[in-house]
Design a protein around this motif. Structure first.
Motif, short mmCIF file in Angstrom:
data_model
loop_
_atom_site.label_atom_id
_atom_site.label_comp_id
_atom_site.label_asym_id
_atom_site.label_seq_id
_atom_site.Cartn_x
_atom_site.Cartn_y
_atom_site.Cartn_z
N ALA A 101 75.96 -26.60 -23.78
CA ALA A 101 76.15 -25.69 -24.90
C ALA A 101 76.75 -24.38 -24.41
O ALA A 101 76.39 -23.89 -23.33
CB ALA A 101 74.81 -25.40 -25.59
N ARG A 102 77.66 -23.85 -25.20
CA ARG A 102 78.22 -22.52 -24.97
C ARG A 102 77.82 -21.65 -26.16
O ARG A 102 78.11 -22.01 -27.30
CB ARG A 102 79.75 -22.58 -24.87
CG ARG A 102 80.25 -23.33 -23.66
CD ARG A 102 81.77 -23.50 -23.66
NE ARG A 102 82.47 -22.30 -24.04
CZ ARG A 102 83.38 -22.24 -25.03
NH1 ARG A 102 83.71 -23.30 -25.73
NH2 ARG A 102 83.97 -21.10 -25.31
N HIS A 103 77.19 -20.52 -25.90
CA HIS A 103 76.81 -19.60 -26.98
C HIS A 103 78.01 -18.73 -27.32
O HIS A 103 78.46 -17.94 -26.49
CB HIS A 103 75.61 -18.75 -26.57
CG HIS A 103 74.95 -18.10 -27.74
ND1 HIS A 103 73.62 -18.26 -28.00
CD2 HIS A 103 75.43 -17.31 -28.72
CE1 HIS A 103 73.31 -17.58 -29.11
NE2 HIS A 103 74.41 -16.98 -29.55
N VAL A 104 78.52 -18.89 -28.53
CA VAL A 104 79.70 -18.17 -28.99
C VAL A 104 79.36 -17.54 -30.34
O VAL A 104 79.18 -18.24 -31.33
CB VAL A 104 80.92 -19.10 -29.12
CG1 VAL A 104 82.13 -18.33 -29.61
CG2 VAL A 104 81.22 -19.79 -27.79
N GLY A 105 79.29 -16.22 -30.37
CA GLY A 105 79.02 -15.51 -31.61
C GLY A 105 77.53 -15.52 -31.93
O GLY A 105 76.74 -16.06 -31.19
N PRO A 106 77.15 -14.90 -33.02
CA PRO A 106 78.04 -14.23 -33.96
C PRO A 106 78.71 -13.03 -33.31
O PRO A 106 78.22 -12.52 -32.31
CB PRO A 106 77.10 -13.78 -35.09
CG PRO A 106 75.74 -13.73 -34.48
CD PRO A 106 75.73 -14.74 -33.37
N PRO A 107 79.83 -12.61 -33.88
CA PRO A 107 80.59 -11.51 -33.27
C PRO A 107 79.72 -10.27 -33.07
O PRO A 107 78.96 -9.89 -33.94
CB PRO A 107 81.70 -11.22 -34.29
CG PRO A 107 81.84 -12.47 -35.07
CD PRO A 107 80.47 -13.09 -35.11
N GLY A 108 79.82 -9.73 -31.90
CA GLY A 108 79.09 -8.51 -31.58
C GLY A 108 80.09 -7.44 -31.19
O GLY A 108 81.26 -7.49 -31.59
N GLU A 164 81.30 -13.11 -27.32
CA GLU A 164 82.34 -12.81 -28.31
C GLU A 164 83.25 -14.02 -28.51
O GLU A 164 83.80 -14.56 -27.55
CB GLU A 164 83.16 -11.62 -27.84
CG GLU A 164 84.24 -11.19 -28.82
CD GLU A 164 85.04 -9.99 -28.32
OE1 GLU A 164 85.93 -9.56 -29.05
OE2 GLU A 164 84.79 -9.52 -27.19
N PRO A 165 83.42 -14.49 -29.76
CA PRO A 165 84.30 -15.62 -30.01
C PRO A 165 85.71 -15.37 -29.44
O PRO A 165 86.25 -14.28 -29.55
CB PRO A 165 84.33 -15.72 -31.54
CG PRO A 165 83.03 -15.11 -31.97
CD PRO A 165 82.78 -14.01 -30.98
N GLY A 166 86.25 -16.39 -28.79
CA GLY A 166 87.59 -16.30 -28.23
C GLY A 166 87.66 -15.65 -26.87
O GLY A 166 88.72 -15.62 -26.25
N SER A 175 75.93 -20.89 -32.17
CA SER A 175 75.95 -19.45 -32.48
C SER A 175 74.54 -18.90 -32.68
O SER A 175 74.38 -17.76 -33.10
CB SER A 175 76.79 -19.19 -33.73
OG SER A 175 76.24 -19.87 -34.84
N ARG A 176 73.55 -19.71 -32.40
CA ARG A 176 72.14 -19.31 -32.52
C ARG A 176 71.44 -19.63 -31.21
O ARG A 176 71.88 -20.51 -30.48
CB ARG A 176 71.44 -20.08 -33.66
CG ARG A 176 72.21 -20.20 -34.96
CD ARG A 176 72.59 -18.91 -35.58
NE ARG A 176 71.52 -18.31 -36.33
CZ ARG A 176 71.53 -17.04 -36.68
NH1 ARG A 176 72.52 -16.27 -36.33
NH2 ARG A 176 70.56 -16.54 -37.39
N PRO A 177 70.31 -18.99 -30.92
CA PRO A 177 69.59 -19.33 -29.70
C PRO A 177 69.17 -20.81 -29.63
O PRO A 177 69.29 -21.44 -28.59
CB PRO A 177 68.37 -18.41 -29.75
CG PRO A 177 68.83 -17.23 -30.55
CD PRO A 177 69.74 -17.81 -31.60
#
Length: 175
Positions: free
Chosen positions: A47-54, A61-63, A85-87
Motif C-alpha cells: 500500500a502507498r498512502h496518497v492523500g488526502p491533499p495536505g 501529497e498526490p502526484g 488515502s486513509r490509515p
C-alpha cells in the motif's frame, strides 16, 4: 493461505526528516518476508498512502515522488501495489475483495507507521473476518514528542496482541 501486506514504505515517510526507528533492520526484515511469501506462493500487496491533499511538500501529497515505494524493497513485479488515502488499508480500497479473490483467509501486516496505518489496518482486518498477523519486528515509526518510536512499537505489539491480531516475530512466521 495468508497474504503479505506491507504498508506505506514510501520515500517521503522512510527517507523524510523524521527517520523511522530501526529502519535498516526493518528493510532487511521486509525483504526476508517478501522472499518467504514468494517461495510459498503467497500473494503480496503493498500500500502507498496518497492523500488526502495536505500542505505542499507533504510526504503523502498526490502526484509527489515522495509517495513512491522505497527502492530498497526487493520487488519483482509480482506484487499488487495499490493506493490508499486513509490509515486503514481496507477503507475506500478493494483490498478485502482482492484478498478474498485470491483465497486469503489471513493477512500478515508489516510496514509503517505503527501507531497509524499499522494499528488501524490490524484492527480492521479482524473486524472484516481475516486472521490478522502483525509481524512484531516488521513495523516502525518515528519518535514523537511524547514517546520514543521503540516504545510505540513495543506498546502496539502488546496492545494489539490477542483481541486484534496475532503478534509473531518474522523469524517464526511461515506462510
Amino acid at each position: 493461505m495468508y497474504a503479505l501486506l506491507i504498508l506505506d514504505m514510501q520515500v517521503g515517510l522512510f527517507h523524510g526528516p523524521d527517520k523511522p526507528w530501526a529502519g535498516e533492520a526493518l528493510l532487511n526484515t521486509l525483504n526476508s518476508l517478501l522472499s518467504k511469501a514468494r517461495k510459498a506462493g503467497a500473494p503480496i500487496f503493498l500500500a502507498r498512502h496518497v492523500g488526502p491533499p495536505g500542505p505542499p511538500g507533504s510526504p503523502i501529497e498526490p502526484g509527489s515522488p515522495l509517495t513512491q515505494l522505497v527502492q530498497e524493497l526487493l520487488l519483482q513485479g509480482d506484487e499488487v501495489i495499490f493506493e490508499k488515502s486513509r490509515p486503514n488499508a481496507f477503507a475506500m480500497t478493494d483490498l478485502a475483495d482482492r484478498l478474498k479473490a485470491c483465497g486469503s483467509q489471513g493477512v500478515v501486516i508489516a510496514g509503517m507507521k505503527t501507531q497509524y496505518c499499522v494499528d488501524s489496518t490490524c484492527r480492521a482486518a479482524r473486524d472484516l473476518g481475516f486472521d490478522a498477523v502483525l509481524i512484531a519486528d516488521a513495523h516502525t515509526c518515528s519518535d514523537t514528542p511524547a514517546l520514543k518510536a521503540e516504545n510505540i512499537v513495543a506498546h502496539h505489539n502488546a496492545t494489539l496482541a490477542g483481541p486484534f491480531c496475532r503478534v509473531v516475530r518474522a523469524e517464526d512466521w511461515c506462510f
